[in-house]
Design an enzyme around this catalytic site. Structure first.
Site, PDB file in Angstrom:
ATOM      1  N   ASP A 130       0.824  -1.210   0.000  1.00 38.03           N
ATOM      2  CA  ASP A 130       0.000   0.000   0.000  1.00 38.03           C
ATOM      3  C   ASP A 130       0.863   1.266   0.000  1.00 38.03           C
ATOM      4  OD1 ASP A 130      -2.465   1.275  -0.054  1.00 38.03           O
ATOM      5  OD2 ASP A 130      -3.278   0.082   1.596  1.00 38.03           O
TER       6      ASP A 130
ATOM      7  N   ASP B 275      -9.887   3.319  -3.543  1.00 36.60           N
ATOM      8  CA  ASP B 275     -10.608   2.096  -3.159  1.00 36.60           C
ATOM      9  C   ASP B 275     -12.010   2.035  -3.750  1.00 36.60           C
ATOM     10  OD1 ASP B 275      -8.414   1.512  -1.680  1.00 36.60           O
ATOM     11  OD2 ASP B 275      -9.455   1.394   0.254  1.00 36.60           O
TER      12      ASP B 275
END
Lengths: 394, 394
Positions: free
Chosen positions: B149, B204
């Site tokens: 990430d 996301d």
């Protein structure tokens, strides 16, 4: 059992806090020492390092404040299967820890080198992606100072690359002075203060007075000009220093007066004083120059002010460094420099009450006629004065 | 003895080379699996992970190609005194290695999560400065897939930050699929191909059809539009994939036809098919949808082409994906989509010789009258066709 775990965690957390505090308290005055690069480049080994440490003691360098013995690039050859850096087994058969212990036993401190990129400048393994592991390794070896280079760093962000090693050093369990060797390209003076103790302001110094016109070559005066042009003096202070690179004093390429001016300028700039010569074999002239306590005191002055160019007459210049007050009396250092190729008279006008001392001639000149100091300065030579009792500040 | 050392070194060096080759050969088709985030966020534990792995076998997911069981953020709580990542001892008392072994014993693969910054998105320790150590840890645990990430990455350079973990994975001694979760901000499709196997193209996903107008919310169609607008289809291919994020199929927020269109679009986009629902508790409708082998075959087609928007009629659209030829005969997939809120007729003109199969209805339609496929498509529903024997390419 849970209490024990909690205690260990608390101890660990406090350990980190204390170390971070230690980190910020390091290098309150410009660090002084020796670095292997300028004389030896990759041709280093443990005998040289130990002999240099011995010379620090026998030649009086330790007595005047030189303390860090720093191995530059080429000590490392690979990483082992756990990723730990491996020292060259031929050149350092006793291992780095053993050399650090030798240096420590002499009452000195020990420094080492790595790089923020994948490889160092000499293509040895760099610390990129291994920062915390390397910091732990250095701490375990007894490292007190890390010079951290910028070769092979690709598109890495300089602030982040140095910040990650800074974070790693703050957590490594040992106070380590962090020398940011980014060459000034990304203006480290604007971002390095809280992550390191000194930052290079330029490319590598060369043992020459002034390389103007030669490509990729920086002499003593070229680096001084960079510091002046970029107005770097305001960024220096206790714990965070502009680094105009290691000294070339005593190396072939500079004359005796150039050595003297080079050392005087570095003292005035509150520069880290990292010797770059073979201190095992120095002329008496070089020893005398490097062990002048009064000149070193200008560099190590607790106020931590870097000099600025106070007067610019072309070939001649005067630099001024504000020093710590003594009993409420203002103290200043002035460097009168002739950077040209002909002898020149330089005059400095002070105030009637000012008391003047010539630091190279080690002479008190007292109060001056007409409040004026005047001297004919030979080419590339300088006069370094400490002045007590001035009122003017500009 | 020296010969032995030399042999070990050669073995080690070859090991590295082989691993780098292995790395490039991974994910030749889009990876398929399950990730804990969309359903569980931080509320994960080893029972859930094992039960999900069990469900892969019992619900037929493994049989159709789903293989990676990936733990997202929140498995890690700290680093130990050696800098090694420590799993949450309450939620993962058996340790990560044990879970990986459980997953492997079922014939599945195991994935984990870290972050390129100092901390993960949920403020757990990130891998910055620990990349090689973490890669070795993951390899020792039996990790086959790493989602990496971009939270708390400050001013880090994205290419360099992902490259260092990529280098570390290539050297870790185990093939690990590297999922670059940089959110598309720095156009990873232009630089990630050689360092990772997939890269996120957006923020996301949320379990909704189309979030237009809502801030910081991306639905299924918003992400599809990003892929189309940025012309990303040209960047996908065997071993390197655009990642429009994990699936929301089976999660509250999407209707049955939206689930079907979402899965069809991800299949057409050659997207990694990472389930994000609670596969332990799925409706039969969801199971049927996720185990449609013919739809999955479109996704897993060896040519590795990503679909493009072939026709845009406003509310209705046709996507086309070129497939691997079969015995010299051209193969294509077409998705006819109604993204609007009213039923719409959609027509697709082909060629007289083309043979057509409806993949959701599992019906061969053969050659078509007037070479034309025509259907009324309900809001948010779709028709997925495989067409054999076309000549036209545009």
């Amino acid at each position: 059992m849970e209490k024990l775990v909690a205690l260990v965690i608390i101890k660990f957390a406090f350990g980190l806090l204390l170390n971070a505090q230690d980190f910020n308290d390091l290098a309150k005055t410009p660090p002084m020492g020796w670095n292997s690069w300028n004389t030896f480049h990759c041709d280093i080994n443990e005998e040289i390092i130990k002999e240099v440490a011995d010379a620090f003691v026998t030649k009086g360098l330790k007595d005047v404040g030189f303390e860090y013995i720093i191995i530059d690039d080429c000590w490392q050859v690979e990483r082992d299967e756990n990723g730990t850096l491996v020292a060259d087994p031929k050149r350092f058969p006793s291992g780095i820890k053993s050399i650090a212990e030798y240096v420590h036993a002499l009452g000195l401190k020990f420094g080492i080198y790595s790089d923020a990129g994948k490889k160092t400048c000499m293509e040895r393994p760099g610390s990129r992606g291994h920062e915390y592991q390397d910091a732990r390794t250095f701490a375990a070896w007894g490292v007190d100072y890390l010079k951290y280079d910028w070769c092979n760093s690709g598109q890495q962000n300089p602030y982040e690359s140095y910040a990650v090693m800074s974070d790693a050093l703050k957590e490594c369990g040992r106070p380590v002075v962090f020398s940011i060797c980014e060459w000034g390209t990304n203006e480290p003076w604007t971002w390095a203060k809280d992550i390191g103790h000194l930052w290079r302001i330029s490319g590598d110094i060369r043992p020459c007075w002034d390389c103007t016109g030669e490509r990729a070559c920086l002499g003593v005066m070229n680096i001084v000009d960079i510091a002046v042009e970029k107005k770097l003096s305001t960024y220096a202070g206790p714990g965070h220093w502009n680094d105009p690179d290691m000294l070339e004093v005593g190396n072939p390429g500079l004359s005796d007066v150039e050595n003297k001016s080079h050392f005087s300028l570095w003292a005035m700039m509150a520069a880290p004083l990292m010797l770059g010569n073979d201190v095992r074999n120095m002329s008496q002239q070089t020893i005398d120059l490097l062990t002048n306590k009064e000149v070193i005191a200008i560099n190590q002055d607790k106020a931590g002010k870097q000099c600025y160019r106070f007067r610019d007459f072309g070939d001649t210049e005067i630099y001024r460094k504000h020093l710590q007050e003594t009993n409420g009396i203002q103290q200043d250092a002035f460097l009168l420099l002739n950077r040209g190729n002909e002898p020149k008279k330089i005059s400095l006008y002070l105030e009637p009450q000012a008391e003047v001392r010539d630091l190279w001639n080690k002479k008190n000149l007292g109060k001056l006629n007409d409040s004026r100091f005047e001297a004919v300065v030979e080419p590339h030579d300088c006069v370094l004065l400490k002045v007590s009792g001035l009122n003017f500040h500009n």
